[in-house]
Design a protein around this motif. Structure first.
Motif, mmCIF file in Angstrom:
data_model
loop_
_atom_site.group_PDB
_atom_site.id
_atom_site.type_symbol
_atom_site.label_atom_id
_atom_site.label_comp_id
_atom_site.label_asym_id
_atom_site.label_seq_id
_atom_site.Cartn_x
_atom_site.Cartn_y
_atom_site.Cartn_z
ATOM 1 N N LYS A 22 0.818 -1.210 0.000
ATOM 2 C CA LYS A 22 0.000 0.000 0.000
ATOM 3 C C LYS A 22 0.857 1.269 0.000
ATOM 4 N N ASP A 52 -7.243 0.572 -1.483
ATOM 5 C CA ASP A 52 -8.117 -0.156 -0.560
ATOM 6 C C ASP A 52 -7.311 -0.927 0.487
ATOM 7 N N HIS A 53 -8.022 -1.595 1.402
ATOM 8 C CA HIS A 53 -7.374 -2.326 2.500
ATOM 9 C C HIS A 53 -6.537 -3.506 2.007
ATOM 10 N N GLN A 54 -6.758 -3.952 0.752
ATOM 11 C CA GLN A 54 -5.958 -5.042 0.191
ATOM 12 C C GLN A 54 -4.724 -4.521 -0.548
#
Length: 132
Positions: A24, A81-83
């Motif tokens: 991320k 996103d969180h992924q």
């Protein structure tokens, strides 16, 4: 990686060759303020040229050279996103409908690749991205 628009490999093949899925924080650093040009997987005759603003905005254009040069403006928003996937929401323009999707990004050497809509599937094709 061949001609822009053709799949380079699959995500799994790239990882097996020593490639790495971007985390991320790496993706945020790569995207923020950058202009990224890449094929539109569902319409491979088109290339997107998007500038990713520091505020989460997207501006740019989609273009094609098949059957005469055509260009359409693009606006929208981006987030991670969180992924750890880059998620894009674009507003309709010309013959492009509003759309939202998320993609994984990978690096091997100095090249960056992204997965199309089947981002979680290691057998999904990946495509090269040009980052400026």
């Amino acid at each position: 990686a061949g001609k822009v628009g053709l799949p380079a490999a699959t995500g799994g093949e790239l990882l097996n060759k020593g490639g790495k899925k971007l985390a991320k924080d790496e993706l945020v650093k790569l995207v923020k303020g950058a202009t990224i040009s890449q094929v539109i997987p569902r319409m491979p005759e088109w290339t997107s040229h998007r500038t990713f603003g520091n505020d989460g905005s997207i501006t740019g254009r989609n273009s094609r050279d098949v059957g005469g040069s055509v260009s359409r403006g693009v606006t929208g928003t981006w987030s991670i996103d969180h992924q750890g996937r880059l998620c894009i929401e674009v507003k309709s323009s010309g013959n492009f409908r509003s759309d939202s999707f998320c993609s994984n990004y990978y690096r091997i050497g100095d090249k960056v690749y992204f997965s199309g809509p089947d981002a979680g599937d290691k057998t999904a094709p990946i495509f090269e991205s040009k980052i400026n």
